[in-house]
Design an enzyme around this catalytic site. Structure first.
Site, short mmCIF file in Angstrom:
data_model
loop_
_atom_site.label_atom_id
_atom_site.label_comp_id
_atom_site.label_asym_id
_atom_site.label_seq_id
_atom_site.Cartn_x
_atom_site.Cartn_y
_atom_site.Cartn_z
N TRP A 1 59.12 121.27 102.04
CA TRP A 1 59.50 119.89 102.62
C TRP A 1 60.75 119.34 101.93
O TRP A 1 60.91 119.31 100.88
CB TRP A 1 58.27 119.12 102.52
CG TRP A 1 58.29 117.53 102.85
CD1 TRP A 1 58.46 117.38 104.26
CD2 TRP A 1 58.12 116.41 102.12
NE1 TRP A 1 58.34 115.95 104.22
CE2 TRP A 1 58.23 115.55 103.12
CE3 TRP A 1 57.96 116.29 100.73
CZ2 TRP A 1 58.19 114.00 102.79
CZ3 TRP A 1 57.98 114.86 100.36
CH2 TRP A 1 58.02 113.87 101.40
N LYS B 1 47.36 112.03 106.45
CA LYS B 1 47.03 113.03 107.30
C LYS B 1 45.65 112.90 107.64
O LYS B 1 44.99 112.99 108.90
CB LYS B 1 47.60 114.41 107.09
CG LYS B 1 49.01 114.52 106.42
CD LYS B 1 50.16 114.18 107.41
CE LYS B 1 51.34 114.32 106.62
NZ LYS B 1 52.36 114.28 107.44
N ASP C 1 51.36 118.98 94.97
CA ASP C 1 51.78 118.15 96.40
C ASP C 1 50.34 118.39 97.08
O ASP C 1 50.33 119.55 97.68
CB ASP C 1 52.94 118.34 96.94
CG ASP C 1 52.97 117.26 98.02
OD1 ASP C 1 52.18 116.62 98.48
OD2 ASP C 1 54.17 117.48 98.57
C1 LMR Z 1 56.31 116.02 107.88
O1 LMR Z 1 56.53 116.96 106.77
O2 LMR Z 1 56.64 115.97 108.82
C2 LMR Z 1 55.45 114.94 107.08
O3 LMR Z 1 55.26 114.87 105.78
C3 LMR Z 1 56.15 113.60 107.38
C4 LMR Z 1 57.34 113.16 106.31
O4 LMR Z 1 57.35 112.36 105.61
O5 LMR Z 1 58.24 114.11 106.28
#
Ligand code: LMR
Length: 397
Positions: free
Chosen positions: A131, A247, A212
């Site tokens: 991420w 979520k 996480d």
């Molecule tokens: C995502 O990866 O789409 C979610 O975790 C929302 C975000 O804050 O990026």
């Protein structure tokens, strides 16, 4: 003049897509970017158990006085039960302390601040891919970010050998960030045996693991998804957890997260927690109550909790069905590649293997928005748009 030299920042790779999508005029537009669950009608409804808890709260709330720095006590206690299981020795021994946080991101930032200010951490190891905000958060506090390999693109599976080779360079005192389940963006998690090996490696090498844990319940179930974390807890006396209810409670805009420190004993846990509170005080003073009170109410009421779990199971079931349909329809629309691997992935996301030019074409020619890395939010697909999505993907392949 102070501001005239400031350069415009690039749009956020995920949230920026949402902004662009809002002003997209084509009626056929589909947003498969941000990780938000949609039901069969394409809506992101309020979970019924949450709505019921909110009604009760509205009736019984008597004050808007400040919360303590670490937030709602019952919420923090319930968070530990979900993470560890109610009978875990960590709870009985008071070895963990939890502070309510502003979503999972807030918890990650608190973790990063603690690592920097109190633990003198020099390096954090983060999976590649990950991420994008993981890297940004640690860079923001001045901790060096190192990558570990995670994804074998050719075979669409975990790059286990690469992961072990890279993490064997992580030293004592380095933070190693792990996705508790439903790895974002790949949807590929270690097997239980691999988790056990990693947990042992972590203890042997003296890493500080940071979990996480943003998708508990979206992979295989609340308990099943905690396997990795609980395996680490068998070998590691110290560990950090950033968790989120965005979520699994669908409470995205209430910013309900938690930061948990597991320490060797209660005394140490209390000392670390006092520093966590100092960090929170300087970041945002203390958290907001509504979301945390709602989650706490659901989790401590047996009937509401059962209802929430049933709704969570339904969300997970719908995503799994959409994965199967997605693969089936890609084939039916003429894709020659094998996309069966998508069925095996966990959570909301599918790492499709689409390249940036293909992602751009999907947006420019078909008004379909996905993240540049090729991550597709399967939870955003519905019976109404899946055929159009698959047909468009086959055209750009
Ligand atoms: C995502 O990866 O789409 C979610 O975790 C929302 C975000 O804050 O990026």
């Amino acid at each position: 003049m102070f501001f005239d030299t400031i350069q415009a920042a690039p749009a956020d790779p995920i949230l920026g897509l949402g902004e662009a999508f809002k002003v997209e005029a084509r009626p056929e537009k589909v947003n498969l970017g941000i990780g938000v669950y949609k039901n069969a009608k394409g809506e992101t409804p309020i979970v019924k158990a949450v709505k019921e808890a909110e009604k009760r709260l509205l009736d019984t709330e008597t004050s808007k006085n400040y919360l303590t720095i670490d937030g709602v006590a019952e919420y923090n206690a319930q968070t530990q039960i979900l993470l560890f299981g109610a009978d875990h020795e960590i709870i009985a021994g008071h070895r963990a302390k939890t502070a309510q946080s502003l979503g999972g991101t807030g918890a990650l930032r608190v973790a990063a601040e603690l690592a920097k200010r109190q633990l003198n951490v020099k390096k954090v190891w983060i999976s590649n891919p990950t991420w994008p905000n993981h890297n940004a958060i640690f860079k923001a506090v001045g901790i060096e970010v190192c990558d570990y390999r995670y994804y074998n693109a050719a075979e669409h599976k975990l790059d286990w050998d690469g992961l072990i080779e890279d993490l064997s360079q992580a030293g004592k005192g380095d933070v190693v960030l792990l996705h508790g389940c439903c790895h974002n963006p790949t949807g590929i998690d270690p097997t239980p045996e691999q988790w056990d090996k990693l947990a042992q490696m972590s203890a042997d090498k003296g890493w500080l693991p940071l979990f996480d844990f943003a998708y508990q319940g979206f992979g295989n179930g609340l308990e099943e998804d905690a396997y990795g974390l609980r395996s680490f807890l068998k070998c590691n006396k110290e560990l950090l957890i950033a968790s989120s209810y965005s979520k699994n409670f669908g409470m995205y805009n209430e910013r309900v997260g938690a930061f948990t420190v597991v320490a060797e004993n209660e005394d140490i846990a209390n000392r670390v927690h006092s520093q966590v509170k100092t960090i929170i005080r300087t970041l945002y003073s203390n958290p907001a109550s509504h979301g945390a009170n709602t989650v706490a109410l659901v989790l401590k009421d047996d009937a509401l909790k059962a209802q929430w779990i049933a709704e969570l199971d339904e969300m997970r079931g719908r995503i799994k069905t959409m994965r199967e349909k997605f693969v089936e329809l890609l084939k039916a629309k003429g894709a020659t590649q094998n996309f069966d691997f998508i069925i095996e992935q966990n959570g909301m996301f599918s790492f499709s293997g689409l390249m940036p030019e293909q992602v751009n074409r999907l947006k420019n020619e078909f008004a379909i928005y996905i993240v540049r890395s090729g991550r597709i939010n399967v939870a955003g697909m519905t019976e109404n748009n899946i055929s159009y999505i698959c047909q468009s993907i086959v055209k750009v392949l």
